[in-house]
Design an enzyme around this catalytic site. Sequence first.
Site, PDB file in Angstrom:
ATOM      1  N   GLY A 258       2.359   1.807  10.702  1.00 10.52           N
ATOM      2  CA  GLY A 258       3.300   2.915  10.560  1.00 10.52           C
ATOM      3  C   GLY A 258       3.968   3.306  11.868  1.00 10.52           C
ATOM      4  O   GLY A 258       4.588   4.366  11.956  1.00 10.52           O
TER       5      GLY A 258
ATOM      6  N   GLU B 160      -5.657  -5.164  10.317  1.00  9.78           N
ATOM      7  CA  GLU B 160      -4.572  -4.227  10.597  1.00  9.78           C
ATOM      8  C   GLU B 160      -4.861  -3.492  11.908  1.00  9.78           C
ATOM      9  O   GLU B 160      -5.627  -2.518  11.922  1.00  9.78           O
ATOM     10  CB  GLU B 160      -4.476  -3.190   9.475  1.00  9.78           C
ATOM     11  CG  GLU B 160      -4.239  -3.792   8.114  1.00  9.78           C
ATOM     12  CD  GLU B 160      -3.623  -2.768   7.181  1.00  9.78           C
ATOM     13  OE1 GLU B 160      -2.537  -3.053   6.673  1.00  9.78           O
ATOM     14  OE2 GLU B 160      -4.208  -1.692   6.977  1.00  9.78           O
TER      15      GLU B 160
ATOM     16  N   ASN C 225       0.861  -1.183   0.000  1.00 13.89           N
ATOM     17  CA  ASN C 225       0.000   0.000   0.000  1.00 13.89           C
ATOM     18  C   ASN C 225       0.897   1.232   0.000  1.00 13.89           C
ATOM     19  O   ASN C 225       1.510   1.553   1.009  1.00 13.89           O
ATOM     20  CB  ASN C 225      -0.891  -0.032   1.258  1.00 13.89           C
ATOM     21  CG  ASN C 225      -1.715   1.224   1.405  1.00 13.89           C
ATOM     22  OD1 ASN C 225      -1.867   1.998   0.463  1.00 13.89           O
ATOM     23  ND2 ASN C 225      -2.258   1.440   2.601  1.00 13.89           N
TER      24      ASN C 225
ATOM     25  N   HIS D 224      -9.514   1.210   4.818  1.00 12.23           N
ATOM     26  CA  HIS D 224      -8.226   1.339   5.515  1.00 12.23           C
ATOM     27  C   HIS D 224      -8.422   2.278   6.709  1.00 12.23           C
ATOM     28  O   HIS D 224      -9.159   3.257   6.628  1.00 12.23           O
ATOM     29  CB  HIS D 224      -7.164   1.892   4.551  1.00 12.23           C
ATOM     30  CG  HIS D 224      -5.778   1.817   5.116  1.00 12.23           C
ATOM     31  ND1 HIS D 224      -5.310   2.729   6.032  1.00 12.23           N
ATOM     32  CD2 HIS D 224      -4.777   0.929   4.921  1.00 12.23           C
ATOM     33  CE1 HIS D 224      -4.071   2.400   6.370  1.00 12.23           C
ATOM     34  NE2 HIS D 224      -3.726   1.314   5.706  1.00 12.23           N
TER      35      HIS D 224
ATOM     36  N   GLU E 208      -6.735   4.582   7.892  1.00  5.26           N
ATOM     37  CA  GLU E 208      -6.451   6.012   7.647  1.00  5.26           C
ATOM     38  C   GLU E 208      -7.645   6.672   6.956  1.00  5.26           C
ATOM     39  O   GLU E 208      -7.981   7.822   7.239  1.00  5.26           O
ATOM     40  CB  GLU E 208      -5.168   6.148   6.816  1.00  5.26           C
ATOM     41  CG  GLU E 208      -3.944   5.831   7.665  1.00  5.26           C
ATOM     42  CD  GLU E 208      -2.759   5.281   6.894  1.00  5.26           C
ATOM     43  OE1 GLU E 208      -2.728   5.403   5.657  1.00  5.26           O
ATOM     44  OE2 GLU E 208      -1.853   4.728   7.548  1.00  5.26           O
TER      45      GLU E 208
ATOM     46  N   SER F 159       3.298  -2.624  10.254  1.00  2.41           N
ATOM     47  CA  SER F 159       4.755  -2.661  10.435  1.00  2.41           C
ATOM     48  C   SER F 159       5.389  -3.995  10.025  1.00  2.41           C
ATOM     49  O   SER F 159       6.319  -4.473  10.673  1.00  2.41           O
ATOM     50  CB  SER F 159       5.130  -2.290  11.875  1.00  2.41           C
ATOM     51  OG  SER F 159       4.682  -0.963  12.159  1.00  2.41           O
TER      52      SER F 159
ATOM     53  N   LYS G 274       0.091   4.288  -0.164  1.00  2.70           N
ATOM     54  CA  LYS G 274      -0.533   5.466   0.477  1.00  2.70           C
ATOM     55  C   LYS G 274      -0.287   6.708  -0.393  1.00  2.70           C
ATOM     56  O   LYS G 274      -0.304   6.606  -1.603  1.00  2.70           O
ATOM     57  CB  LYS G 274       0.003   5.639   1.897  1.00  2.70           C
ATOM     58  CG  LYS G 274      -0.029   4.351   2.702  1.00  2.70           C
ATOM     59  CD  LYS G 274       0.210   4.580   4.166  1.00  2.70           C
ATOM     60  CE  LYS G 274       0.309   3.251   4.873  1.00  2.70           C
ATOM     61  NZ  LYS G 274       0.222   3.362   6.304  1.00  2.70           N
TER      62      LYS G 274
HETATM   63  C1  PEP Z   1      -0.785  -0.149   5.771  1.00  2.00           C
HETATM   64  O1  PEP Z   1      -0.719   0.952   5.269  1.00  2.00           O
HETATM   65  O2  PEP Z   1      -1.732  -0.868   5.478  1.00  2.00           O
HETATM   66  C2  PEP Z   1       0.275  -0.580   6.702  1.00  2.00           C
HETATM   67  C3  PEP Z   1       0.155  -1.738   7.282  1.00  2.00           C
HETATM   68  O3  PEP Z   1       1.336   0.284   6.897  1.00  2.00           O
HETATM   69  P1  PEP Z   1       2.759  -0.070   7.571  1.00  2.00           P
HETATM   70  O4  PEP Z   1       3.214  -1.379   6.939  1.00  2.00           O
HETATM   71  O5  PEP Z   1       3.643   1.063   7.205  1.00  2.00           O
HETATM   72  O6  PEP Z   1       2.539  -0.230   9.031  1.00  2.00           O
END
Ligand code: PEP
Length: 254
Positions: free
Chosen positions: A176, A170, A11, A98, A100, A215, A13
């Site tokens: 992040g 997630e 992803n 997601h 975010e 992460s 972003k």
């Molecule tokens: C994501 O954006 O779905 C995500 C898991 O980000 P990160 O791997 O940076 O934690």
Amino acid sequence: MAMRKKLLLGNWKMNKTPSEAKEFAKGCGEMVAYAVNKGIDVGVAPTFVCLEAVKALAPKDLIVSAQNCNENDHGAFTGEISIPMLKEVGIGWVILGHSERREYNGETSEKCNLKIKALLANNMVPVYCCGESLETFEAGKTKEFVEEQIKTGLAGLSAEEVAKLVIAYEPIWAIGTGKSATKEIAEDTIGFIRGVIKGLIGEKAEDVRILYGGSVKPGNIAEYMSMPDIDGALVGGASLTLDSYKGLIEGLVG
Ligand code: PEP
């Protein structure tokens, strides 16, 4: 026992300009061929303005996903992108819900349900995200929280339709932050999610791919892949460079 194909989805972003996205697309050929040869699905989710170029320049086996869509085909929805627009540039996958987008753009599970139905009607693959905040996790309420997200997002779908989805668990506290959930926590919640889906559609739930996200890096992806219910990873930060993406594929292959 269902044989679910492993999946790595990057992803991006709000990262990469079109020229940076093209560079990635042109450079990923060998690693995509390696993944395919190992029986793994790999993909990336660029921003809208990069989708067409990535689709044109990357190997055809690389899944190219959008990060959102609107549930309406057209109309007065300033700033939105429709499913027919995505289809015309060859996009078959869309990430929905997601955390975010839930936090900054008011995306709800009800809204995701409408988008999921619209995508399935167009033979496209929704990647439906769920996951709890740190507060919910610490209060021990993760399971009831994700159960609600799953039941609302998947409401009214047939077993055959649900089997076409990809789900991504997630935990928001791990996205992040560099603070990943342990493989045991991820497996426990993902196994629970599969049980919720089983309650909705029965044994067909064994066909649904459920990813972990939060992460994930080249150094820890193999741990997650060793767990029986975790079918792959949705990766943000560590999916951005070719080197790191290659490391994720290698870790996933094991
Ligand atoms: C994501 O954006 O779905 C995500 C898991 O980000 P990160 O791997 O940076 O934690």
